[in-house]
Design an enzyme around this catalytic site. Structure first.
Site, PDB file in Angstrom:
ATOM      1  N   GLU A  99      -9.873  -1.788   5.344  1.00  0.00           N
ATOM      2  CA  GLU A  99     -10.131  -1.348   7.039  1.00  0.00           C
ATOM      3  C   GLU A  99     -11.497  -2.384   6.697  1.00  0.00           C
ATOM      4  O   GLU A  99     -11.579  -3.442   6.386  1.00  0.00           O
ATOM      5  CB  GLU A  99     -10.631  -0.140   7.273  1.00  0.00           C
ATOM      6  N   ASP A 143       0.922  -1.340  -0.659  1.00  0.00           N
ATOM      7  CA  ASP A 143      -0.318   0.043  -0.369  1.00  0.00           C
ATOM      8  C   ASP A 143       0.759   1.018  -0.144  1.00  0.00           C
ATOM      9  O   ASP A 143       1.988   1.019  -0.110  1.00  0.00           O
ATOM     10  CB  ASP A 143      -1.171  -0.327   1.314  1.00  0.00           C
ATOM     11  N   ASP A 198      -7.853  -2.651  14.181  1.00  0.00           N
ATOM     12  CA  ASP A 198      -8.603  -3.334  13.966  1.00  0.00           C
ATOM     13  C   ASP A 198      -9.272  -4.126  12.641  1.00  0.00           C
ATOM     14  O   ASP A 198     -10.180  -4.542  12.770  1.00  0.00           O
ATOM     15  CB  ASP A 198      -9.541  -2.285  13.055  1.00  0.00           C
ATOM     16  N   HIS A 247      -7.431  -5.165  10.141  1.00  0.00           N
ATOM     17  CA  HIS A 247      -6.821  -4.914   8.487  1.00  0.00           C
ATOM     18  C   HIS A 247      -5.387  -5.341   8.771  1.00  0.00           C
ATOM     19  O   HIS A 247      -4.935  -5.397   8.748  1.00  0.00           O
ATOM     20  CB  HIS A 247      -7.075  -3.164   8.414  1.00  0.00           C
TER      21      HIS A 247
HETATM   22  P1  PGA Z   1       2.586  -1.589  12.457  1.00  0.00           P
HETATM   23  O1  PGA Z   1       0.951  -1.652  11.704  1.00  0.00           O
HETATM   24  O2  PGA Z   1       3.488  -2.497  11.717  1.00  0.00           O
HETATM   25  O3  PGA Z   1       2.608   0.368  12.268  1.00  0.00           O
HETATM   26  O4  PGA Z   1       1.720  -1.795  14.139  1.00  0.00           O
HETATM   27  C1  PGA Z   1       0.879  -3.078  10.802  1.00  0.00           C
HETATM   28  C2  PGA Z   1      -1.057  -2.777  10.387  1.00  0.00           C
HETATM   29  O5  PGA Z   1      -1.504  -1.773  10.294  1.00  0.00           O
HETATM   30  O6  PGA Z   1      -1.093  -3.279   9.138  1.00  0.00           O
END
Ligand code: PGA
Length: 262
Positions: free
Chosen positions: A143, A67, A136, A138
């Site tokens: 999301e 992404d 959450d 995702h």
């Molecule tokens: P993080 O993010 O590694 O910064 O915890 C993980 C994600 O949002 O996929």
């Protein structure tokens, strides 16, 4: 899903890096799907170490990132382009022509997304996709309620994700882009294997929902229950809410040596 619980993120990341290294050694032109965020940093550090110390060769590897934020120039210090160059690409012998990251500044989002999907197909598909998980649930920036059939497209971040990621933008939520281009859940599921990493108690609830909860669009990562080759590397803290944690530990401890990195 195979659940691999290690004492800390360093041990879990080294175990995950061995899986990546085995693939790259056996298939030098492997196609890797890459992730950003705090989570994959120790994995990338271990891959860099392997490159430097044991000659792990990335020269023929192709990469596709999950992404990118919409509206950030590649050069912006919080763009995922910058992240990848800073934390991995500048320190291994990857061919820049084989690196793919969605263009967050595109003026034609649908065409850019379609071209990204086509580039994955043209490369022969993703052999191994590295994933983090949002608090959450995702994966990528898919999301809750994202379609399980989705492909690369524009998405709006949840307020929870904006709040989680504000730490990268001086703690200021207003600086966090609201939109992103992300591989879809269908894109991720098309990868021949997936490696999920998650560390810390802040991920424990999402991990339990992903592994032991029902498959539901409210927990996008739960779709990995349907993937034929998904490994989940977590530390004790992220495993804290798993009901069957002792079983997963027992299974991993009993794996024959030849199967450890497979
Ligand atoms: P993080 O993010 O590694 O910064 O915890 C993980 C994600 O949002 O996929």
């Amino acid at each position: 899903m195979e659940i691999i619980i290690q004492q800390n993120k360093q041990a879990a990341s080294v175990a995950a890096a061995r899986v990546v290294a085995r693939l790259v050694s056996e298939k030098p032109d492997a196609v890797l799907g890459l992730a950003t965020g705090s989570t994959p940093l120790p994995l990338y550090a271990e891959l860099i170490r392997m490159h430097r110390e044991v000659g792990l060769d990335f020269s023929a590897v192709t990469t596709f990132n999950l992404d990118e934020y919409v509206g950030l120039e590649k050069e912006h210090e919080q763009s995922y382009h910058s992240f990848m160059w800073q934390n991995l690409f500048s320190q291994i012998n990857i061919n820049p022509d084989k690196i793919h990251i969605p263009d967050g500044m595109t003026t034609d989002v649908p065409a850019c997304c379609a071209a990204y999907e086509q580039a994955i197909v043209d490369a022969g598909g993703i052999d191994l996709q590295i994933l983090g998980i949002g608090s959450d649930g995702h994966i990528g920036f898919n999301e809750p309620t994202s379609s399980f059939a989705s492909r690369t497209r524009i998405k709006t971040l949840t307020q929870e994700t904006v709040a989680d990621n504000a730490r990268f933008f001086d703690g200021d939520e207003s600086k966090v882009p609201r939109h992103c281009i992300t591989m879809g859940i269908g894109t991720i599921m098309a990868a021949r294997s997936n490696i999920m990493l998650a560390f810390g108690g802040g991920k424990a609830e999402a991990i339990a929902a992903m592994v032991e909860g029902p498959v539901a669009a409210m927990v996008p990562a739960s779709i990995l229950q349907h993937h034929r080759n998904a490994k989940v590397f977590i530390d004790d803290a992220a495993a804290a809410q798993l009901k069957r944690a002792d079983y997963y530990r027992w299974v991993y401890a009993g794996k024959p040596d030849w199967q450890q990195d497979a």
